[in-house]
Motif scaffolding. Structure first.
Motif, PDB file in Angstrom:
ATOM      1  N   ASP A  52       0.812  -1.216   0.000  1.00 19.95           N
ATOM      2  CA  ASP A  52       0.000   0.000   0.000  1.00 19.95           C
ATOM      3  C   ASP A  52       0.843   1.262   0.000  1.00 19.95           C
ATOM      4  O   ASP A  52       0.337   2.363  -0.204  1.00 19.95           O
ATOM      5  N   LEU A  53       2.122   1.102   0.260  1.00 16.47           N
ATOM      6  CA  LEU A  53       2.997   2.270   0.409  1.00 16.47           C
ATOM      7  C   LEU A  53       4.063   2.336  -0.687  1.00 16.47           C
ATOM      8  O   LEU A  53       4.406   3.426  -1.154  1.00 16.47           O
ATOM      9  N   CYS A  54       4.592   1.161  -1.063  1.00 18.20           N
ATOM     10  CA  CYS A  54       5.760   1.120  -1.949  1.00 18.20           C
ATOM     11  C   CYS A  54       5.453   0.378  -3.239  1.00 18.20           C
ATOM     12  O   CYS A  54       4.798  -0.656  -3.223  1.00 18.20           O
ATOM     13  N   SER A  55       5.971   0.910  -4.315  1.00 18.04           N
ATOM     14  CA  SER A  55       5.940   0.149  -5.565  1.00 18.04           C
ATOM     15  C   SER A  55       7.229   0.383  -6.327  1.00 18.04           C
ATOM     16  O   SER A  55       7.853   1.441  -6.208  1.00 18.04           O
ATOM     17  N   VAL A  56       7.620  -0.631  -7.085  1.00 17.30           N
ATOM     18  CA  VAL A  56       8.851  -0.551  -7.880  1.00 17.30           C
ATOM     19  C   VAL A  56       8.466  -0.476  -9.344  1.00 17.30           C
ATOM     20  O   VAL A  56       7.627  -1.242  -9.814  1.00 17.30           O
ATOM     21  N   GLN A  57       9.080   0.461 -10.031  1.00 13.38           N
ATOM     22  CA  GLN A  57       8.830   0.627 -11.456  1.00 13.38           C
ATOM     23  C   GLN A  57      10.164   0.615 -12.190  1.00 13.38           C
ATOM     24  O   GLN A  57      11.089   1.324 -11.798  1.00 13.38           O
ATOM     25  N   THR A  58      10.256  -0.163 -13.238  1.00 16.74           N
ATOM     26  CA  THR A  58      11.447  -0.137 -14.088  1.00 16.74           C
ATOM     27  C   THR A  58      11.235   0.923 -15.161  1.00 16.74           C
ATOM     28  O   THR A  58      10.348   0.792 -16.006  1.00 16.74           O
TER      29      THR A  58
END
Ligand code: 0X9
Ligand code: ZN
Length: 298
Positions: A28-34
């Motif tokens: 809900d707080l963190c996401s990783v995007q390439t």
């Protein structure tokens, strides 16, 4: 993914494993995007930290554009840990790219500890690499740059010729985030530098940048004891064009752009021992906190 600690310098796979761990553990707080791939094909991973508040101000933080400046990714990952652990009252969105130059970073672990540039191959043996901090498209190719691929300040064949700088430009073009600050961590020298870097000139709002920069320096001293010098990049350090900071400052509405040169002032230089990671990172975090506050009133 996995946790991290800050008693040693970590290889790229460890840093990426940590970003993935955060996205898995705190969805809900963190996401990783390439946001793209390096010239050798490694992913460029941005961690977004946001609690979803609408129209929140956004801050970009990067590290590791220069391969040998190991304290930069180490400090940026420490900042990530703090922001995630203290996310209850988070009113700002952060977009964090801990390693802008993953190929170069890897190369400093495997072949040449003092490598600076990316790993673009030259057409002939012996020389390689573009200085990614000369490859951005604002005043590209001016003072403090080289046309010679053998030089450490080689600016590349054209603006954004490199996939790493191009990925950052592209990310800002398509992002809907409300960016108010752009912080890029380097070493060494203990400086807080604001534009312009390409020449001895000042942006119209330099008084604000200088004031917030001096507040950050005071907070850094309190956090870890180091003295940071604040000033215009070209006058305080040297003129160098095509930097990411100048390009960011030229974006509409992005006010607080700083290059922060972390510890030390030359005793160890790029080879800062790992026992200084945490104290240096605490200083870096203090600067981020001051700039975060400043962004709330832009
Ligand atoms: O020369 C650089 O790219 C930076 N210093 S370093 O020793 N880490 O390489 C300073 C960049 C300051 N910004 C600009 N000149 N635009
Ligand atoms: Zn640097």
């Amino acid at each position: 993914g996995h946790r991290m600690e800050w008693t040693t310098y970590h290889q790229l796979a460890d840093i990426y494993g940590y970003l993935d761990f955060l996205a898995e553990t705190y969805p809900d707080l963190c996401s990783v995007q390439t946001i793209g791939h390096s010239i050798e094909g490694r992913p460029l991973k941005v961690l977004r930290i946001s609690n979803g508040k609408l129209n929140a101000p956004a801050i970009w933080i990067d590290g590791g554009i220069h391969a040998r400046e190991w304290i930069s990714p180490a400090s940026v990952t420490y900042i990530i840990e703090y922001l995630v652990e203290n996310s209850e009252r988070l009113e700002t969105d952060y977009y964090i790219l801990p390693v802008v130059n993953p190929d170069g970073y890897d190369y400093t672990f495997t072949v040449d500890r003092l490598w600076r540039k990316n790993r673009r191959k030259a057409g002939y043996a012996g020389c390689s690499g573009v200085d990614l901090n000369r490859n951005f498209g604002y005043k590209w190719g001016g003072k403090g740059t080289s046309k010679d691929i053998c030089k450490d300040t080689y600016a590349g064949s054209k603006p954004f010729s490199e996939p790493e700088s191009d990925a950052i430009r592209n990310f800002f073009e398509i992002s809907s985030a409300n960016f108010k600050a752009f912080l890029t961590f380097h070493s060494y020298g203990q400086y807080i530098l604001y534009p312009w870097g390409y020449d001895n000139r000042l942006p119209p709002d330099y008084v604000d940048l200088d004031k917030v920069g001096r507040e950050a320096a005071t907070a850094m001293k309190k956090a870890g004891g180091s003295v940071y010098t604040v000033g215009n990049s070209a006058t305080t350090l040297y003129p160098a064009s095509g930097g990411s900071d100048d390009w960011a400052k030229a974006l509409p509405k992005l006010k607080y752009t700083y290059t922060i040169e972390l510890r030390d002032t030359g005793k160890y230089g790029f080879l800062l021992p790992a026992r200084f990671i945490i104290v240096t990172a605490k200083e870096a975090l203090a600067a981020v906190q001051i700039i975060t506050e400043a962004c709330k009133t832009v």
